[in-house]
Structures are given as structure tokens and as C-alpha cells.
Design a protein around this motif. Structure first.
Motif, PDB file in Angstrom:
ATOM      1  N   GLU A  53       0.830  -1.204   0.000  1.00 26.20           N
ATOM      2  CA  GLU A  53       0.000   0.000   0.000  1.00 26.20           C
ATOM      3  C   GLU A  53       0.865   1.254   0.000  1.00 26.20           C
ATOM      4  OE1 GLU A  53      -2.669  -0.435   3.295  1.00 26.20           O
ATOM      5  OE2 GLU A  53      -3.822  -2.017   2.287  1.00 26.20           O
ATOM      6  N   GLY A  54       1.954   1.240   0.766  1.00 20.96           N
ATOM      7  CA  GLY A  54       2.860   2.388   0.780  1.00 20.96           C
ATOM      8  C   GLY A  54       3.487   2.638  -0.578  1.00 20.96           C
ATOM      9  N   LEU A  55       3.926   1.579  -1.244  1.00 19.76           N
ATOM     10  CA  LEU A  55       4.517   1.706  -2.564  1.00 19.76           C
ATOM     11  C   LEU A  55       3.495   2.213  -3.572  1.00 19.76           C
ATOM     12  CD1 LEU A  55       6.666  -1.551  -2.750  1.00 19.76           C
ATOM     13  CD2 LEU A  55       7.511   0.787  -2.649  1.00 19.76           C
ATOM     14  N   LEU A  56       2.275   1.679  -3.530  1.00 21.66           N
ATOM     15  CA  LEU A  56       1.250   2.106  -4.455  1.00 21.66           C
ATOM     16  C   LEU A  56       0.904   3.582  -4.251  1.00 21.66           C
ATOM     17  CD1 LEU A  56      -1.186  -0.932  -4.628  1.00 21.66           C
ATOM     18  CD2 LEU A  56       0.243  -0.025  -6.454  1.00 21.66           C
ATOM     19  N   ASN A  57       0.781   4.002  -2.999  1.00 28.62           N
ATOM     20  CA  ASN A  57       0.484   5.401  -2.715  1.00 28.62           C
ATOM     21  C   ASN A  57       1.582   6.305  -3.274  1.00 28.62           C
ATOM     22  OD1 ASN A  57      -1.962   5.026  -1.435  1.00 28.62           O
ATOM     23  ND2 ASN A  57      -1.031   4.801   0.579  1.00 28.62           N
ATOM     24  N   LYS A  58       2.826   5.892  -3.106  1.00 26.47           N
ATOM     25  CA  LYS A  58       3.940   6.692  -3.611  1.00 26.47           C
ATOM     26  C   LYS A  58       3.903   6.745  -5.137  1.00 26.47           C
ATOM     27  CE  LYS A  58       8.944   6.796  -3.753  1.00 26.47           C
ATOM     28  NZ  LYS A  58      10.187   6.107  -3.436  1.00 26.47           N
ATOM     29  N   ILE A  61       0.859   8.877  -6.545  1.00 29.89           N
ATOM     30  CA  ILE A  61       0.929  10.322  -6.289  1.00 29.89           C
ATOM     31  C   ILE A  61       1.930  10.985  -7.225  1.00 29.89           C
ATOM     32  CG2 ILE A  61       1.621  12.054  -4.592  1.00 29.89           C
ATOM     33  CD1 ILE A  61       0.375  10.227  -2.454  1.00 29.89           C
ATOM     34  N   GLU A  62       3.024  10.325  -7.527  1.00 35.90           N
ATOM     35  CA  GLU A  62       4.083  10.927  -8.351  1.00 35.90           C
ATOM     36  C   GLU A  62       3.700  11.027  -9.788  1.00 35.90           C
ATOM     37  OE1 GLU A  62       7.619   8.686  -7.611  1.00 35.90           O
ATOM     38  OE2 GLU A  62       7.819   9.482  -5.612  1.00 35.90           O
TER      39      GLU A  62
END
Length: 62
Positions: A53-58, A61-62
Motif C-alpha cells: 500500500e505504501g509503494l502504491l500510494n507513492k 501520487i508521483e
């Protein structure tokens, strides 16, 4: 452990009688990719849900 031939025979029994050669090829492709993914998970490990989830959010967003 089942042999590759036994796995293919099992898959063929589950497919409808009117399936096409392309249907069989697709199911063999998916079966191979799943097996490959499981081997990678065994050798390289897996990510936890929170990490993904952290990787997907990053990435999103970019």
C-alpha cells in the motif's frame, strides 16, 4: 507432487468440451505464470500488505 502431465490433464478435465485451442493455451499460460510467481515468492520472499500500500500510494501520487 503431481507431474506436469497430470496437472495439464486435470486442467483439461475442468475445461468445457467446446473449448478452443486458444482457451487451452491461455490456461496453460496462466498456470505457468502462477507457478513462476509462487517460485519467486518462495525464493525472494513477499511484501506485506502495508508495504504494498505504501509503494502504491507513492507511485500513484508521483
Amino acid at each position: 507432487m503431481s507431474s506436469a502431465k497430470e496437472k495439464v490433464e486435470s486442467m483439461l478435465r475442468k475445461l468445457p468440451d467446446d473449448c478452443t485451442v486458444e482457451d487451452i493455451q491461455y490456461h496453460l499460460y496462466v498456470l505457468g505464470k502462477v507457478r513462476q510467481g509462487l517460485q519467486v515468492a518462495d525464493t525472494e520472499g513477499v511484501l506485506q500488505q502495508a508495504e504494498v500500500e505504501g509503494l502504491l500510494n507513492k507511485w500513484l501520487i508521483e
